[in-house]
Design an enzyme around this catalytic site. Structure first.
Site, short mmCIF file in Angstrom:
data_model
loop_
_atom_site.label_atom_id
_atom_site.label_comp_id
_atom_site.label_asym_id
_atom_site.label_seq_id
_atom_site.Cartn_x
_atom_site.Cartn_y
_atom_site.Cartn_z
N SER A 199 0.83 -1.20 0.00
CA SER A 199 0.00 0.00 0.00
C SER A 199 0.87 1.25 0.00
CB SER A 199 -0.84 -0.02 1.28
OG SER A 199 -1.40 1.24 1.52
N TYR B 134 -1.83 -0.88 10.85
CA TYR B 134 -2.15 -1.50 9.56
C TYR B 134 -1.00 -1.27 8.57
CZ TYR B 134 -3.80 -1.36 4.76
OH TYR B 134 -3.89 -1.51 3.39
N LYS C 30 2.02 -3.84 6.61
CA LYS C 30 2.40 -3.86 5.18
C LYS C 30 3.91 -3.71 5.03
CE LYS C 30 -1.67 -4.23 3.17
NZ LYS C 30 -2.03 -5.49 2.50
N1 UFG Z 1 -12.31 11.68 3.23
C1 UFG Z 1 -13.31 12.57 3.60
N2 UFG Z 1 -14.42 12.05 4.19
C2 UFG Z 1 -14.61 10.73 4.42
C3 UFG Z 1 -13.58 9.82 4.04
C4 UFG Z 1 -12.44 10.34 3.46
O1 UFG Z 1 -13.19 13.78 3.41
O2 UFG Z 1 -15.65 10.34 4.98
C5 UFG Z 1 -11.11 12.21 2.56
C6 UFG Z 1 -9.81 11.97 3.32
O3 UFG Z 1 -9.55 13.00 4.23
C7 UFG Z 1 -8.81 11.89 2.17
C8 UFG Z 1 -9.61 11.28 1.01
O4 UFG Z 1 -10.97 11.52 1.34
O5 UFG Z 1 -8.40 13.18 1.79
C9 UFG Z 1 -9.40 9.79 0.84
O6 UFG Z 1 -9.62 9.11 2.06
P1 UFG Z 1 -9.76 7.53 2.16
O7 UFG Z 1 -10.06 7.18 3.58
O8 UFG Z 1 -10.69 7.03 1.11
O9 UFG Z 1 -8.30 7.01 1.73
P2 UFG Z 1 -6.87 7.30 2.37
O10 UFG Z 1 -6.06 7.93 1.31
O11 UFG Z 1 -6.95 7.98 3.67
O12 UFG Z 1 -6.40 5.81 2.68
C10 UFG Z 1 -6.23 4.86 1.63
C11 UFG Z 1 -6.56 3.46 2.11
C12 UFG Z 1 -5.59 2.97 3.13
C13 UFG Z 1 -4.21 3.13 2.63
C14 UFG Z 1 -3.94 4.52 2.14
C15 UFG Z 1 -2.62 4.55 1.45
O13 UFG Z 1 -7.84 3.44 2.68
O14 UFG Z 1 -5.83 1.60 3.36
O15 UFG Z 1 -4.93 4.92 1.18
O16 UFG Z 1 -2.34 5.70 0.83
F1 UFG Z 1 -3.33 2.84 3.62
#
Ligand code: UFG
Length: 332
Positions: A124, A148, A152
């Site tokens: 990841s 988590y 990885k």
């Molecule tokens: N976000 C919101 N509201 C929400 C959920 C997310 O505004 O309800 C925003 C977050 O702040 C971020 C973007 O949307 O800016 C993406 O968030 P995600 O939770 O979808 O994804 P992340 O990039 O935080 O995390 C993902 C995977 C992880 C992994 C990571 C690696 O979920 O498993 O990418 O880069 F580790």
């Protein structure tokens, strides 16, 4: 000769299984069904018009897992099994370390015993921690911010040590960015239980009326519109990257690492606006505080995968939004 997909009934694993079958590979799926159900297996078979061999088991049980290798001629393994919720991993670190590490060690020990030497690991972008610059290249420094992510990174290190001790192993570690979208049939996609952690399943839950409002975590980042920027990749493009990774180690010796993303950064607002436009639905949202641990911007340099795997993502953000929604509408 078969490919074992560990975690093959999950969101990403099911799309990989479809691509393998479409490429005339024999597929054996092992899944605990902790995060999915057996209908997914039927849907994989319906989409491809081919059969898969399915074992519902928890890989913590080494004897049960070994039986899969006894009963089948496993040529290579794609490993996606594991616990994957970032927030939960902070609350339950022992569960995450125990589960994700032990199932991987069981798998690798059995592979060694059965002289099965081709391994593709689902890593990841989280292993880059808080990157100093974007786009992110594979040789950037590695660090993690939650258990988590640490599992990885630890598994990547285990794989390097394994390769150093036995270079008959051929290994590819794929660092995924943000997979979204669904199979165009609308039969396979992402529909997590409970309140979603990730952005796209949250958006589809609000669009379908299951949840009231999307909380956008921060609009004061130093980005194009103040909201977080991520590299969204269509899950079918991601799945195709695994076929290319297998082809790479069918041909070449070694241990390899590649970013799999689209190579482009989109903000939360861009994703929400595109979703509303292509699907003609409303997504209510409000701005809230930043989510602890989030970074402003994260997107990949994918030139290494493009060059060495001869892989290129082809789907647009519009495709991703349309296919995600199509799956949810279809599964209601
Ligand atoms: N976000 C919101 N509201 C929400 C959920 C997310 O505004 O309800 C925003 C977050 O702040 C971020 C973007 O949307 O800016 C993406 O968030 P995600 O939770 O979808 O994804 P992340 O990039 O935080 O995390 C993902 C995977 C992880 C992994 C990571 C690696 O979920 O498993 O990418 O880069 F580790």
């Amino acid at each position: 000769m078969a490919v074992l997909v560990a975690g093959g009934a999950g969101y990403i694993g099911s799309h990989i299984s479809i691509e393998l079958l479409n490429n005339n590979k024999e597929v054996v799926i092992v899944d605990s069904l902790m995060n999915s159900n057996e209908d997914v297996i039927k849907n994989i078979e319906n989409i491809t018009n081919k059969k898969v061999k399915f074992y519902s088991l928890n890989m913590i049980n080494e004897d049960e897992l070994e039986k899969v290798f006894k009963d089948n001629n496993i040529e290579s393994v794609i490993h996606l099994a594991g616990l994957k919720a970032v927030g939960e991993s902070v609350k339950k670190p022992l569960e995450y370390y125990y589960n994700n590490l032990v199932i991987t060690l069981n798998l690798l020990r059995i592979m060694k015993k059965y002289n099965c030497n081709k391994f593709v690991f689902s890593s990841s972008a989280t292993v880059y921690g808080q990157p100093k610059t974007v786009p992110i290249k594979e040789d950037f420094p590695l660090s993690t911010t939650n258990p988590y992510g640490t599992t990885k990174l630890m598994i990547e290190r285990i794989l390097k040590d394994l390769y150093n001790s036995d270079n008959s192993f051929r290994i590819v570690m794929l660092r995924y960015f943000n997979p979204i979208g669904a199979h165009e049939s609308g039969l396979i996609g992402e529909n997590p239980n409970g309140i979603p952690n990730n952005l796209m399943p949250y958006i589809t839950s609000v669009a379908s009326g299951k949840l009231e409002v999307l909380n956008i975590f921060g609009n004061d980042y130093n980005t194009k519109d103040g909201t977080g920027v991520r590299d969204y990749i269509h899950v079918v493009d991601l799945a195709k990257g695994h076929i290319k990774a297998l082809e790479k180690i069918e041909k070449d010796d070694g241990i390899f690492v590649y970013n799999l993303g689209s190579g482009r950064g989109y903000s939360v607002l861009e994703l929400v606006n595109t979703f509303e436009k292509v699907n003609n639905v409303k997504v209510n949202y409000k701005f809230t505080d930043r989510r602890p641990g989030d970074i402003a911007e994260c997107y990949a340099d994918i030139s290494k995968a493009e060059k060495e795997l001869n892989w290129k993502p082809t789907k647009t953000l519009e495709d991703m939004c349309r296919d995600s929604w199509n799956f949810i509408k279809n599964s209601k």
